[in-house]
Design an enzyme around this catalytic site. Sequence first.
Site, mmCIF file in Angstrom:
data_model
loop_
_atom_site.group_PDB
_atom_site.id
_atom_site.type_symbol
_atom_site.label_atom_id
_atom_site.label_comp_id
_atom_site.label_asym_id
_atom_site.label_seq_id
_atom_site.Cartn_x
_atom_site.Cartn_y
_atom_site.Cartn_z
ATOM 1 N N GLU A 1 44.846 -71.590 13.736
ATOM 2 C CA GLU A 1 44.390 -72.901 13.292
ATOM 3 C C GLU A 1 43.980 -72.726 11.836
ATOM 4 O O GLU A 1 42.984 -72.066 11.533
ATOM 5 C CB GLU A 1 43.211 -73.373 14.145
ATOM 6 N N ASP B 1 31.088 -78.962 10.473
ATOM 7 C CA ASP B 1 31.036 -77.506 10.357
ATOM 8 C C ASP B 1 29.673 -77.029 9.881
ATOM 9 O O ASP B 1 28.965 -77.723 9.148
ATOM 10 C CB ASP B 1 32.116 -77.023 9.385
#
Length: 246
Positions: A29, A40
Amino acid sequence: MFAPAGLHPVAAERRHLDQLAQAGADLFEVGLATENAALDGPVIQAAYHRALRRGNVLDAAVRAVEHASGLRPTVVMTYWEPVRRHGPEHLARLFANAGAAGVMVVDLPARQAVRWHDAARAAGLRTPRLVPRTTPETCLPAAVAGASGWLYAPASTAPTGYRGPLDVPALADFAQRLRAVSPLPVVSGVGISTPALASLVAPAVNGIVIGTPVVRALTAAPGQAPALTAAFARALTTPISTESRA
């Protein structure tokens, strides 16, 4: 295995991807760096900011995908802002031509979903969809509409890099609810911070993506990333003792 594009010079990045594949990663990914990676935590945000300082992040992502896709099936992880800025149709064609199997837009706005899915489908890309565990039951069919490839069910409701305990039964229940509304496999990540946790989560889902632990190694000590990758790969095929789960 998640790897942010542009973290290292091209030759070093390709070497790291080769090593991760050899160590047991069976899917990549590739993260497209963006300034506001709201889902994140600090490790991946710092990696993105480092890539941004190096410049030409879209070119870096394309180069990373071109190399990674020659090693393992590869998808791109991005936020909507780069897709909006470069244009869904252009970005989809760019990554498809680079060899990507799919692109997951983790914060895809509902009002843009049809346009994005149409652009990706025209380019031959799958469109995995991140579905938060907080999604109401009545909204699940709409949340997975248009998705292809797989559904991404985060193991934690915290940002990436979370290192606390995981509610594995709750994740397993959510995975079952997703399977009730979609035939797609369910993949998990976020908060799977150790091989022991990966071993616990694995029975509940169809696949696991490891991000922050490997990104931390790639950032600070790249030579340690292959051994860490191998440890996670072993955990997904070898039962881990009760003592190691603490």
